[in-house]
Design a protein around this motif. Structure first.
Motif, PDB file in Angstrom:
ATOM      1  N   ASP A 147      51.339 118.725  19.780  1.00 42.01           N
ATOM      2  CA  ASP A 147      50.302 117.699  19.715  1.00 42.01           C
ATOM      3  C   ASP A 147      49.531 117.789  18.396  1.00 42.01           C
ATOM      4  N   LYS A 148      49.154 118.990  18.013  1.00 41.43           N
ATOM      5  CA  LYS A 148      48.393 119.185  16.774  1.00 41.43           C
ATOM      6  C   LYS A 148      49.230 118.902  15.526  1.00 41.43           C
ATOM      7  N   ASN A 149      50.537 118.923  15.669  1.00 42.44           N
ATOM      8  CA  ASN A 149      51.427 118.597  14.549  1.00 42.44           C
ATOM      9  C   ASN A 149      51.947 117.160  14.644  1.00 42.44           C
ATOM     10  N   TYR A 150      51.332 116.374  15.506  1.00 47.04           N
ATOM     11  CA  TYR A 150      51.639 114.941  15.658  1.00 47.04           C
ATOM     12  C   TYR A 150      53.104 114.689  16.030  1.00 47.04           C
ATOM     13  N   ILE A 151      53.648 115.583  16.839  1.00 48.10           N
ATOM     14  CA  ILE A 151      55.009 115.398  17.348  1.00 48.10           C
ATOM     15  C   ILE A 151      54.902 114.644  18.668  1.00 48.10           C
ATOM     16  N   LEU A 152      55.581 113.526  18.757  1.00 40.19           N
ATOM     17  CA  LEU A 152      55.528 112.680  19.939  1.00 40.19           C
ATOM     18  C   LEU A 152      56.133 113.404  21.140  1.00 40.19           C
ATOM     19  N   HIS A 153      55.374 113.488  22.221  1.00 38.76           N
ATOM     20  CA  HIS A 153      55.870 114.103  23.452  1.00 38.76           C
ATOM     21  C   HIS A 153      56.808 113.128  24.153  1.00 38.76           C
ATOM     22  N   THR A 154      57.904 113.637  24.676  1.00 36.66           N
ATOM     23  CA  THR A 154      58.892 112.776  25.337  1.00 36.66           C
ATOM     24  C   THR A 154      59.096 113.135  26.806  1.00 36.66           C
ATOM     25  N   SER A 155      58.456 114.204  27.275  1.00 39.55           N
ATOM     26  CA  SER A 155      58.619 114.639  28.659  1.00 39.55           C
ATOM     27  C   SER A 155      57.405 115.454  29.081  1.00 39.55           C
ATOM     28  N   ASP A 156      57.095 115.410  30.378  1.00 39.46           N
ATOM     29  CA  ASP A 156      55.979 116.200  30.900  1.00 39.46           C
ATOM     30  C   ASP A 156      56.445 117.515  31.537  1.00 39.46           C
ATOM     31  N   SER A 157      57.733 117.807  31.475  1.00 40.48           N
ATOM     32  CA  SER A 157      58.289 118.990  32.145  1.00 40.48           C
ATOM     33  C   SER A 157      57.661 120.297  31.676  1.00 40.48           C
ATOM     34  N   LEU A 158      57.539 120.476  30.381  1.00 41.70           N
ATOM     35  CA  LEU A 158      57.027 121.733  29.832  1.00 41.70           C
ATOM     36  C   LEU A 158      55.576 121.963  30.223  1.00 41.70           C
ATOM     37  N   ILE A 159      54.711 120.992  29.964  1.00 40.92           N
ATOM     38  CA  ILE A 159      53.286 121.190  30.240  1.00 40.92           C
ATOM     39  C   ILE A 159      53.019 121.314  31.741  1.00 40.92           C
ATOM     40  N   ASN A 160      53.865 120.727  32.563  1.00 33.46           N
ATOM     41  CA  ASN A 160      53.669 120.867  34.012  1.00 33.46           C
ATOM     42  C   ASN A 160      53.834 122.299  34.488  1.00 33.46           C
ATOM     43  N   ILE A 161      54.576 123.117  33.750  1.00 29.77           N
ATOM     44  CA  ILE A 161      54.682 124.554  34.073  1.00 29.77           C
ATOM     45  C   ILE A 161      53.291 125.181  33.980  1.00 29.77           C
ATOM     46  N   ALA A 162      52.583 124.861  32.892  1.00 25.58           N
ATOM     47  CA  ALA A 162      51.238 125.401  32.697  1.00 25.58           C
ATOM     48  C   ALA A 162      50.258 124.837  33.719  1.00 25.58           C
ATOM     49  N   VAL A 163      50.312 123.539  33.962  1.00 21.76           N
ATOM     50  CA  VAL A 163      49.403 122.904  34.921  1.00 21.76           C
ATOM     51  C   VAL A 163      49.539 123.555  36.296  1.00 21.76           C
ATOM     52  N   CYS A 164      50.760 123.670  36.769  1.00 27.11           N
ATOM     53  CA  CYS A 164      50.994 124.266  38.100  1.00 27.11           C
ATOM     54  C   CYS A 164      50.506 125.711  38.167  1.00 27.11           C
ATOM     55  N   TYR A 165      50.811 126.481  37.143  1.00 23.94           N
ATOM     56  CA  TYR A 165      50.431 127.894  37.153  1.00 23.94           C
ATOM     57  C   TYR A 165      48.912 128.062  37.101  1.00 23.94           C
ATOM     58  N   TYR A 166      48.248 127.418  36.137  1.00 21.60           N
ATOM     59  CA  TYR A 166      46.800 127.626  35.986  1.00 21.60           C
ATOM     60  C   TYR A 166      46.006 127.037  37.139  1.00 21.60           C
ATOM     61  N   ASP A 167      46.499 125.948  37.734  1.00 17.25           N
ATOM     62  CA  ASP A 167      45.846 125.434  38.939  1.00 17.25           C
ATOM     63  C   ASP A 167      46.010 126.417  40.089  1.00 17.25           C
ATOM     64  N   SER A 168      47.190 127.044  40.195  1.00 20.83           N
ATOM     65  CA  SER A 168      47.452 127.959  41.322  1.00 20.83           C
ATOM     66  C   SER A 168      46.602 129.221  41.252  1.00 20.83           C
ATOM     67  N   ILE A 169      46.274 129.679  40.044  1.00 20.82           N
ATOM     68  CA  ILE A 169      45.440 130.885  39.932  1.00 20.82           C
ATOM     69  C   ILE A 169      43.968 130.536  39.710  1.00 20.82           C
TER      70      ILE A 169
END
Length: 181
Positions: A49-71
């Motif tokens: 995001d900070k390097n202005y690379i267009l995101h094409t999928s939510d798969s990667l960030i959902n790993i973080a979302v699920c984990y940090y929400d769970s703890i």
């Protein structure tokens, strides 16, 4: 070993996101613990995001979302949901982006993360502005610019001037010209 690496990468993120991205791209996380995979997922999404690379999928960030929400990690849940919102913005799914920004907002407020609050208010304001919801956009741009002024953040102030409505732009320009930044 991987945890130390991720801490180092995280420290590069603000001033050297290109270096952080390069280091992350060369890292193999196949055998990492769940916590390390979540941190990696968040950092890689943030670096892209900070390097202005267009995101094409939510798969990667959902790993973080699920984990940090769970703890129930308030600060990292806030960041994860923010970056999931940024992914949805890139995917042109404004409704999902707004939803994630609104999920992130109370976490960011609770953790007192002013940098993240500035980004959240600015991105929400931008979406509302594009949807012609000018009063909502203006109030969010004001909140974002107030934080940017407090932080002496001329970069975010310049972004706000280029994207906000007339009344907010006038306030931001007045602040810049008065020398408070």
């Amino acid at each position: 070993e991987k945890n130390t690496f991720l801490v180092k990468v995280d420290s590069l993120m603000v001033n050297n996101p290109d270096s952080a991205l390069l280091l992350l791209k060369g890292q193999n996380m196949d055998n990492a613990e769940v916590a390390e995979k979540a941190k990696y997922a968040l950092l890689l999404t943030q670096a892209e995001d900070k390097n202005y690379i267009l995101h094409t999928s939510d798969s990667l960030i959902n790993i973080a979302v699920c984990y940090y929400d769970s703890i129930q990690d308030t600060d990292l849940s806030a960041k994860s949901h923010y970056y999931l919102g940024r992914v949805y913005q890139d995917l042109q799914n404004e409704a999902a982006a707004v939803r994630e920004f609104l999920v992130s907002l109370p976490f960011a407020e609770k953790s007192g993360n002013k940098d993240l609050l500035c980004l959240l208010y600015g991105n929400l304001g931008q979406i509302y502005y594009q949807q012609d919801m000018l009063n909502k956009a203006d109030s969010l741009f004001v909140l974002s610019s107030d934080i940017a002024v407090q932080k002496n953040d001329s970069f975010n102030l310049s972004l706000l001037t280029s994207t906000s409505s007339f009344s907010t732009s006038k306030k931001v320009l007045t602040t810049i010209l008065s020398g408070k930044v």
